[in-house]
Design an enzyme around this catalytic site. Structure first.
Site, PDB file in Angstrom:
ATOM      1  N   HIS A  68      -4.417  -0.765  -3.777  1.00 16.99           N
ATOM      2  CA  HIS A  68      -3.348  -0.635  -3.120  1.00 16.99           C
ATOM      3  C   HIS A  68      -2.983   0.934  -2.824  1.00 16.99           C
ATOM      4  CE1 HIS A  68      -0.770   1.302  -6.480  1.00 16.99           C
ATOM      5  NE2 HIS A  68      -1.720   0.689  -7.365  1.00 16.99           N
ATOM      6  N   CYS A  69      -2.256   1.352  -1.790  1.00 18.23           N
ATOM      7  CA  CYS A  69      -1.829   2.815  -1.763  1.00 18.23           C
ATOM      8  C   CYS A  69      -0.548   2.737  -2.053  1.00 18.23           C
ATOM      9  CB  CYS A  69      -2.431   3.243  -0.273  1.00 18.23           C
ATOM     10  SG  CYS A  69      -1.357   2.234   1.059  1.00 18.23           S
ATOM     11  N   VAL A  70       0.195   4.018  -1.475  1.00 13.24           N
ATOM     12  CA  VAL A  70       1.684   4.091  -1.637  1.00 13.24           C
ATOM     13  C   VAL A  70       2.637   3.076  -1.554  1.00 13.24           C
ATOM     14  CG1 VAL A  70       3.520   5.878  -1.155  1.00 13.24           C
ATOM     15  CG2 VAL A  70       1.135   6.577  -1.691  1.00 13.24           C
TER      16      VAL A  70
END
Length: 629
Positions: free
Chosen positions: A26-28
């Site tokens: 996942h990213c932000v």
């Protein structure tokens, strides 16, 4: 049911089920799936789900955009789906060789960290009870406690074999059996005649030999699964894997380690005869590495021989201080870090370290932060050199950590030896602690902060003016080459194509989030606006390369303070766009977000750019809306 459990369950179902998921990161703002077949995912149903902003298919990933609370949803998806985040498929694609080695070792060790800490503390408790006279070393209570604490370390290859197999995508129980075979009492540390050749190898308390064996076994198992008929592969594949790998490992890896140990032992003898100071320096600095590679036992044996005959040895004295240097580093990190998870790991690690059990400290705290590990080696080396200069000796076999100190006291002059031990302790711990405390900085981590957790939590009653965080050319969000930003799904804002690599704070704010790959920074202004700076497009794939973040979560910054520097030329040369959106992620809490300049204008960092209008006021007449232009 937890807050995001139903959402996680629905997402897994709509991406094609657990069996369709190859990897997940996942990213932000988004979950990034690697799917076997993206055609099995129900994209429209996902887009329509409450809790999902939109879905994008980009950069070879199936991206489900969630928003700021994506870390919580990610954790729930991992839990509900039983997704092994230690799989190599989920590791960053771009990683230097040294970083890969550290990631591999740490990934294998981390699942066992809690048990290691428990074992070290139980061993320390047993020694305390014995030293204080509460129990004798012959008492059943002491024997039982010591066995409980020692079991984790003696049978370490079993634990490591299981974890390594998971890391190498091999059947975990096959790795476990490989480790168990290595510490089986009938072959561990005894002479074994095999095909007319004699072998003697000891694998208890080691880690790298079993990792190497599992690394060889993993591709062999995969190949056997391809060539052996299904009707017999269930039992034939593990049988053949064990028959090939365990003998090879036992006959090659163990003897090779013994041969290396013999060379090291001869080198230590020669070095000690030449200069006790230099010998102490080298032994203290390299001891932790020798233990990790399992080539330290010959040195220990060499030291035990004279002790058994009643003769002192300088070797055991030189390596006594290593655990104290390691412990000093961990205490410094424990005191300085703001990472609650790291604090929880570091506390039992340094308690174990006091008693000489440093595996939790090494694998859980310092080795993943390699500079801190090197610092502990330097501290051990300096203390070893001082020990050699003072002529310190071990006069008998002792315990570990603090309980090794009595073994360093001679009958003739114990007060002098106690003073020398205090000097060595000070050299091992004081400068090492100071250096670690000064040098250590928290790694950027995803650490979303609830408003009530921030001192002086802001309100939303005032307008917020956001200045440009970068020099460059403005661009409307609709032209950003990313659907989640272009559609305004993540909030209203504007984008900048930067002309240099400096990124500054757009307002007085608290750093809310710094993503580990350093490509995104989340802020909450003193007036309550939640701002996301996304540095480039798909730059999460760079794994942090070319980004240098200057701030950490919970840090308060003033408008214009430097947040990060980035090498925009290197990023563009790698094929990534540097178009960088700045969006207000809690746009719905406001009446409007409006731009002060036309989207195609050139702008300098610090120039007022966006006004976030509070609900209590009217929108500014004639302003240009950030999202629609």
């Amino acid at each position: 049911m937890t807050k995001y459990e139903q959402l996680a369950t629905d997402i897994i179902a709509k991406v094609g089920g657990r069996e369709n998921i190859l990897g997940l990161t996942h990213c932000v703002t988004r979950l990034r799936f690697q799917l076997k077949d993206e055609g099995k995912a129900d994209t429209e149903a996902l887009k329509a789900m409450d809790g999902v902003v939109t879905v994008l298919q980009s950069a070879g990933q199936y991206q489900v955009v969630i928003g700021n609370h994506v870390p919580d949803v990610y954790d729930e998806v991992v839990r509900v789906g039983g997704i092994d985040t230690g799989d190599t498929s989920t590791a960053p694609k771009k990683m230097k060789f040294g970083d890969r080695v550290i990631d591999l070792i740490s990934g294998i060790m981390m699942p066992a960290l809690a048990v290691m800490c428990a074992g070290g503390m139980i061993k320390g408790l047993a020694v305390i009870l014995m030293v204080t006279g509460a129990v004798s070393d012959k008492a059943g209570a002491y024997i039982l406690l010591n066995a409980i604490g020692d079991a984790c370390f003696y049978f370490f290859p079993i634990i490591i074999g299981f974890n390594a197999a998971k890391k190498f995508n091999m059947t975990p129980f096959l790795g476990l059996i490989i480790g168990a075979a290595l510490v089986h009492p009938t072959i561990n540390g005894v002479d074994l005649n095999f095909w007319g050749m004699n072998f003697n190898a000891s694998y208890s308390s080691t880690i790298l030999p079993v990792i190497l064996m599992v690394a060889l076994a993993a591709p062999l198992e995969r190949w056997l699964n391809q060539v052996i008929p299904d009707v017999v592969k269930t039992f034939l594949v593990p049988m053949l894997t064990l028959l090939v790998i365990v003998p090879i490992g036992f006959m090659l890896i163990g003897p090779a380690a013994n041969a290396v140990s013999m060379v090291i032992m001869q080198g230590v003898e020669a070095l000690t005869n030449f200069s006790p100071i230099l010998a102490g320096l080298v032994l203290g600095a390299t001891w932790q590495l020798l233990v990790m590679f399992g080539v330290h036992m010959m040195i220990v044996v060499m030291a035990m021989i004279p002790l058994a005959a009643g003769q002192p040895t300088a070797i055991m004295a030189a390596i006594t201080w290593v655990s104290f240097a390691q412990t000093a580093v961990v205490v410094a990190i424990w005191l300085k870090t703001h990472d609650k998870k790291l604090k929880g790991i570091a506390l039992p690690a340094w308690i174990s370290g006091i008693f000489g059990v440093t595996e939790p400290a090494i694998y859980g705290v310092t080795l993943p932060r390699v500079k801190m590990f090197v610092l502990s080696c330097i501290g051990g080396g300096l203390a070893g050199a001082v020990s050699g200069a003072l002529g310190m000796m071990a006069y008998r076999m002792g315990g570990m950590g603090l309980f090794a100190l009595p073994s360093l006291l001679s009958v003739e002059n114990p007060s002098r030896d106690l003073m020398y031990a205090g000097i060595c302790l000070a050299v091992a711990m004081i400068p090492t602690f100071i250096a670690a405390y000064v040098m250590y900085q928290d790694d950027p981590v995803v650490n979303a902060i609830e408003d009530e957790g921030i001192p002086g939590a802001p309100t939303l009653e005032r307008d917020t003016v956001l200045a440009s965080p970068m020099n460059g050319q403005l661009m409307p969000l609709r032209d950003v080459p990313d659907g989640a930003f272009a559609d305004g799904a993540l909030g209203a804002g504007i984008a900048i194509d930067p002309s240099d690599g400096n990124v500054v704070a757009p307002a007085d704010a608290t750093v809310m989030t710094v993503f580990p790959t350093k490509h995104a920074i989340g802020l909450i202004t003193d007036t309550g606006a939640e701002v996301l700076l996304h540095l480039g497009m798909d730059t999460v794939q760079l794994g942090g390369d070319h980004f240098d973040v200057k701030v950490a979560p919970e840090q308060h910054v003033k408008a214009g303070d430097l947040l990060a520097t980035i090498d925009i030329d290197a990023i563009r040369a790698a094929g990534y766009s540097m178009v960088s959106p700045m969006v207000v992620t809690n746009t719905n809490d406001y009446l409007d977000v409006i731009a002060e300049l036309t989207p195609d204008a050139q702008i300098e960092a610090g120039t007022p750019l966006l006004t976030v209008v509070a609900d209590t006021q009217e929108a500014m007449g004639g302003a240009v809306h950030a999202v629609s232009n």
